[in-house]
Design a protein around this motif. Structure first.
Motif, mmCIF file in Angstrom:
data_model
loop_
_atom_site.group_PDB
_atom_site.id
_atom_site.type_symbol
_atom_site.label_atom_id
_atom_site.label_comp_id
_atom_site.label_asym_id
_atom_site.label_seq_id
_atom_site.Cartn_x
_atom_site.Cartn_y
_atom_site.Cartn_z
ATOM 1 N N ALA A 72 0.836 -1.208 0.000
ATOM 2 C CA ALA A 72 0.000 0.000 0.000
ATOM 3 C C ALA A 72 0.864 1.248 0.000
ATOM 4 C CB ALA A 72 -0.916 -0.010 1.216
ATOM 5 N N THR B 102 2.587 1.602 -3.457
ATOM 6 C CA THR B 102 1.613 1.985 -4.488
ATOM 7 C C THR B 102 1.221 3.442 -4.317
ATOM 8 O OG1 THR B 102 0.777 -0.247 -4.220
ATOM 9 C CG2 THR B 102 -0.502 1.214 -5.631
ATOM 10 N N PHE B 103 1.049 3.835 -3.070
ATOM 11 C CA PHE B 103 0.685 5.227 -2.787
ATOM 12 C C PHE B 103 1.775 6.174 -3.292
ATOM 13 C CE2 PHE B 103 1.120 8.813 0.208
ATOM 14 C CZ PHE B 103 -0.076 9.449 -0.055
ATOM 15 N N LEU C 176 1.717 6.267 -7.090
ATOM 16 C CA LEU C 176 0.601 7.071 -7.605
ATOM 17 C C LEU C 176 0.821 8.561 -7.379
ATOM 18 C CD1 LEU C 176 -2.436 4.874 -6.549
ATOM 19 C CD2 LEU C 176 -1.593 5.266 -8.843
ATOM 20 N N LEU C 177 1.421 8.862 -6.227
ATOM 21 C CA LEU C 177 1.691 10.270 -5.900
ATOM 22 C C LEU C 177 2.671 10.868 -6.915
ATOM 23 C CD1 LEU C 177 0.967 12.256 -3.516
ATOM 24 C CD2 LEU C 177 3.225 11.758 -2.640
ATOM 25 N N GLU D 139 1.050 11.127 -10.256
ATOM 26 C CA GLU D 139 0.155 12.292 -10.287
ATOM 27 C C GLU D 139 0.941 13.576 -10.527
ATOM 28 O OE1 GLU D 139 -3.798 13.692 -9.952
ATOM 29 O OE2 GLU D 139 -3.102 11.627 -9.840
ATOM 30 N N MET E 247 -6.383 10.511 -8.896
ATOM 31 C CA MET E 247 -6.573 11.153 -7.584
ATOM 32 C C MET E 247 -7.419 10.273 -6.653
ATOM 33 S SD MET E 247 -5.395 13.839 -6.307
ATOM 34 C CE MET E 247 -5.480 14.392 -4.640
ATOM 35 N N LYS F 203 -7.657 6.974 -6.855
ATOM 36 C CA LYS F 203 -6.819 5.839 -6.445
ATOM 37 C C LYS F 203 -5.909 6.258 -5.299
ATOM 38 C CE LYS F 203 -6.185 3.275 -10.748
ATOM 39 N NZ LYS F 203 -5.191 3.025 -11.799
ATOM 40 N N LEU F 204 -5.347 7.450 -5.470
ATOM 41 C CA LEU F 204 -4.409 7.987 -4.471
ATOM 42 C C LEU F 204 -5.072 8.065 -3.092
ATOM 43 C CD1 LEU F 204 -1.548 9.064 -5.107
ATOM 44 C CD2 LEU F 204 -2.461 11.343 -4.830
ATOM 45 N N TYR G 256 -5.595 4.572 -1.555
ATOM 46 C CA TYR G 256 -4.377 3.996 -0.986
ATOM 47 C C TYR G 256 -3.955 4.706 0.295
ATOM 48 C CZ TYR G 256 -3.527 0.508 -4.510
ATOM 49 O OH TYR G 256 -3.624 -0.604 -5.278
ATOM 50 N N LEU G 257 -4.161 6.012 0.317
ATOM 51 C CA LEU G 257 -3.831 6.773 1.540
ATOM 52 C C LEU G 257 -4.692 6.276 2.702
ATOM 53 C CD1 LEU G 257 -2.221 9.129 2.735
ATOM 54 C CD2 LEU G 257 -4.110 10.623 2.145
ATOM 55 N N ILE H 297 -6.015 3.290 2.985
ATOM 56 C CA ILE H 297 -5.558 1.937 3.375
ATOM 57 C C ILE H 297 -4.359 2.049 4.320
ATOM 58 C CG2 ILE H 297 -4.462 -0.184 2.522
ATOM 59 C CD1 ILE H 297 -6.182 0.176 -0.028
#
Lengths: 306, 216
Positions: free
Chosen positions: A15, A18-19, A22-23, A26, B1, B3-4, B7-8, B10
């Protein structure tokens, strides 16, 4: 249990990564970027990271500045996939140096033209700072011109024979003529010699009355001065002294009252202070507990005897 | 955004689960505070040690489990004895009738050096051989037991309980262990003991100099 903990840690790690991915995604870290270049005489006013704007939006940044063998400066900027469409054939760059705010590069693009190939060179124009200033001063100049026009209108009105100011000046002239012809200013104002005489006699009588009043007031003053030395002065000084004593007594009572109150609230303050100190110590102890549990090599629930 | 954000969320949930405090939190806090007290006391950080001990006791008093409190009192007493302070374990003595733990009673007797043969089995394993050899007055083996103890605090306690029967070699070993762990209070105490058993005047001077350097 171990499997559960392992699974828990694994999911948490997945997690977190992945975060982070994604960050960064983005933020456009993994986006493909397209490079373009331009040449200038000097690198002054440019720097790496300087934004490239289109219609007020940031679409790219300067990535590299290098000095060429012929003394010119070559700069490379990049844009991402989304903004690449603005960089078309016949596009022109312009360095903008606003009086307030940081300089930036503005892209003027011919939208209908096809998109420019990567690594192409674009022409750059350096905007003239003085022209900028002139364009900013233009409204002020317009205003000054309008003020000058107004002054012109006022002066032309004044020069007209029928204007109010000229008529007023004519009246003042007539008045001064009359003054020069008459024997006295008073007759000039009243317009009649008898009236002037009456006013003068009234004034003489008034003077006599004033002299009599002065005499009476002198007598009164003599009487009051004798009163002042015999009765008023001693009484007044006694009252003043009494007033001083009373003020002193009041002041002392006030300070005594403050002291009494302070002594009364002393115990209460101390108790309050003690309470607050106790809370502070408890809070700091809680922090120390947490620090202790972090510093220990392993968490123990049993007291280990020496 | 989106998805982000998911995950945050989680990560936050998992992190939240990781930091769940156990219901017997007081026990952990108390044990940690006592552990900190042991170190600070032996390192001569007396003010911090005092605070640690107060916290350990305060946490323990959140529960009716007086066994835990008794362990703290005995631990405090043992540490005092290990650096040569006179302590009769009075605090433990006052509550021992409501604690009723044979193991703790045995430990108390061990500290008071009046342990019986029956009680030796109830002592912590690390002290059993040592206590047996002291009981049988086999001080040579008792000294060997001290040297072979792998816990510094146990070594210090056993050494001080051996009193005058300790050998110079054991004292040097204890000083070495205390020095390694930075237990200043124990180092000074055992240097003083070493000075007392040293006859050579030159050596005594050296020890004295060491003590004054450490103290200042």
């Amino acid at each position: 249990m171990r499997l559960a903990v392992g699974l828990f840690v694994l999911i948490l790690l997945v997690a977190i990564f992945t975060f982070l991915y994604l960050l960064l995604d983005e933020k456009g870290t993994f986006d493909k970027r397209y490079n373009y270049g331009f040449n200038t005489e000097s690198a002054s006013s440019f720097n790496v990271g300087m934004p490239l704007k289109y219609s007020g939006f940031n679409i790219g940044v300067i990535d590299k500045i290098s000095l060429q063998d012929d003394g010119t400066v070559h700069m490379v900027f990049s844009v991402n996939e989304n903004n690449r469409k603005w960089v078309t054939k016949d596009s022109v760059l312009m360095l903008k140096k606003p009086l307030i705010g940081s300089p930036h590069i503005e892209l003027y693009s011919a939208i209908d033209n096809e998109v420019l190939k990567e690594n192409s060179t674009i022409t750059i124009l350096l905007s003239d700072d003085i022209n900028d200033m002139v364009s900013k001063l233009e409204p002020a100049v317009d205003r000054i011109i309008s003020i000058i026009n107004n002054i012109d209108n006022i002066t032309s009105y004044l020069s007209n024979d029928n204007s109010d100011i000229l008529l007023t000046l004519e009246n003042i002239r007539k008045f001064s003529d009359n003054l020069t012809k008459s024997t006295s200013l008073l007759t000039t104002i009243t317009g009649d010699e008898n009236s002037t005489q009456s006013i003068i006699s009234s004034l003489n009588k008034t003077e006599q009355i004033m002299q009599e009043i002065h005499k009476i007031s002198t007598d009164i003053s003599k009487i009051t001065s004798s009163l002042d030395s015999d009765i008023m002065q001693p009484t007044s000084s006694t009252i003043k002294e009494l007033d001083k004593i009373m003020k002193d007594v009041k002041q002392k009572l006030e300070s005594l009252d403050g002291t009494v109150k302070a002594v009364g609230s002393y115990d209460e303050d101390l108790y309050e202070l003690k309470e607050q100190l106790s809370v502070g110590i408890q809070k700091s102890n809680q922090i120390i507990d947490k620090v202790d549990s972090l510093l220990q090599d392993e968490e123990k629930s049993e007291i280990v005897l020496p | 955004m989106r998805k982000l954000s998911i995950y945050l969320l989680i990560i936050l949930i998992f992190s939240g689960c990781s930091f769940d405090t156990p219901p017997n939190d007081w026990q952990y806090k108390s044990a940690n505070a006592f552990d900190s007290y042991t170190k600070n006391f032996l390192r001569s950080n007396d003010k911090m040690a005092k605070n640690d001990l107060q916290r350990a006791i305060a946490h323990t008093k959140n529960s009716a489990d007086l066994n835990h409190l008794a362990r703290i009192y005995l631990g405090e007493c043992a540490l005092n004895i290990s650096v040569g302070l006179d302590d009769k374990c009075q605090k433990y003595n006052e509550i021992k009738d409501v604690v009723n733990s044979k193991a703790l009673d045995a430990y108390y007797s061990f500290l008071r050096t009046n342990i019986t043969k029956k009680e030796i089995d109830k002592l912590p394993k690390i002290y059993q051989d040592f206590a047996w050899h002291v009981q049988t007055k086999d001080y040579k083996k008792a000294n060997t037991d001290i040297i072979s103890m792998d816990r510094a605090t146990s070594q210090l306690l056993a050494a001080s309980l051996l009193k005058n029967n300790i050998t110079k070699n054991s004292i040097n070993k204890v000083i070495e262990t205390a020095s390694f762990h930075g237990y200043k209070k124990a180092v000074i105490f055992w240097l003083e003991r070493l000075k007392a058993v040293t006859i050579d005047e030159e050596e005594r001077k050296k020890i004295n100099k060491k003590i004054s350097i450490i103290k200042n």
